[in-house]
Design a protein around this motif. Structure first.
Motif, mmCIF file in Angstrom:
data_model
loop_
_atom_site.group_PDB
_atom_site.id
_atom_site.type_symbol
_atom_site.label_atom_id
_atom_site.label_comp_id
_atom_site.label_asym_id
_atom_site.label_seq_id
_atom_site.Cartn_x
_atom_site.Cartn_y
_atom_site.Cartn_z
ATOM 1 N N MET A 46 0.927 -1.589 0.196
ATOM 2 C CA MET A 46 0.269 -0.400 -0.280
ATOM 3 C C MET A 46 0.635 1.274 0.174
ATOM 4 O O MET A 46 1.625 1.073 0.298
ATOM 5 N N ARG A 47 0.271 1.775 -0.856
ATOM 6 C CA ARG A 47 1.139 3.607 -1.005
ATOM 7 C C ARG A 47 -0.085 4.356 -0.808
ATOM 8 O O ARG A 47 -1.115 4.568 -1.322
ATOM 9 N N PHE A 48 0.638 5.855 -1.186
ATOM 10 C CA PHE A 48 -0.187 6.621 -0.979
ATOM 11 C C PHE A 48 0.020 7.933 -1.627
ATOM 12 O O PHE A 48 1.485 7.998 -2.728
ATOM 13 N N ASP A 49 -0.709 8.559 -2.385
ATOM 14 C CA ASP A 49 -0.420 9.538 -3.471
ATOM 15 C C ASP A 49 -1.475 10.666 -3.983
ATOM 16 O O ASP A 49 -1.955 10.490 -3.175
ATOM 17 N N SER A 50 -0.184 12.000 -2.885
ATOM 18 C CA SER A 50 -1.448 13.165 -2.943
ATOM 19 C C SER A 50 -1.090 14.464 -4.033
ATOM 20 O O SER A 50 -0.248 14.028 -4.437
ATOM 21 N N GLY A 51 -1.878 15.583 -4.401
ATOM 22 C CA GLY A 51 -2.121 15.900 -5.401
ATOM 23 C C GLY A 51 -2.752 17.723 -4.784
ATOM 24 O O GLY A 51 -3.881 17.271 -4.440
ATOM 25 N N SER A 52 -2.686 18.262 -5.061
ATOM 26 C CA SER A 52 -3.328 19.986 -5.403
ATOM 27 C C SER A 52 -4.270 19.959 -6.983
ATOM 28 O O SER A 52 -3.808 19.503 -7.922
#
Length: 106
Positions: A82-88
């Motif tokens: 499991m990983r996270f990715d984020s962005g505006s």
């Protein structure tokens, strides 16, 4: 859904499993206008913007819950890697994605 094990590791000690497929949990969060103004003022003097930290923590929790739900719908017992990715998105919205590999125990 809490029964679905979610781990950032590739292997689960003592478990053999087959891969089902990729799973995702997505959310997009924003703060209200008043809090955005407060954050803008904090940006002038520096330091942690606690409302945004709280928003990201909430977004992370929601994305993991949705990841678990997606895995459960696929008949998985766990999610590995499991990983996270984020962005505006624009200046006041944040998107968070949790993703990983759904597996079924043998």
């Amino acid at each position: 859904m809490a029964d679905i094990l979610v781990t950032t590791t590739e292997k689960i000690p003592g478990q053999e499993y087959t891969v089902i497929g990729e799973v995702f949990g997505l959310t997009t969060q924003s703060k209200n206008v008043v809090r955005n103004i407060g954050a803008g003022l904090k940006n002038i003097v520096g330091g942690e913007i606690k409302d945004y930290t709280a928003m990201l923590n909430e977004a992370r929790d929601i994305s993991v819950d949705r990841l678990r739900q997606n895995a459960q719908e696929m008949g998985a017992d766990a999610v590995v890697m499991m990983r996270f990715d984020s962005g505006s998105i624009g200046s006041d919205m944040q998107s968070v994605a949790a993703y990983g590999t759904a597996v079924k125990f043998k």
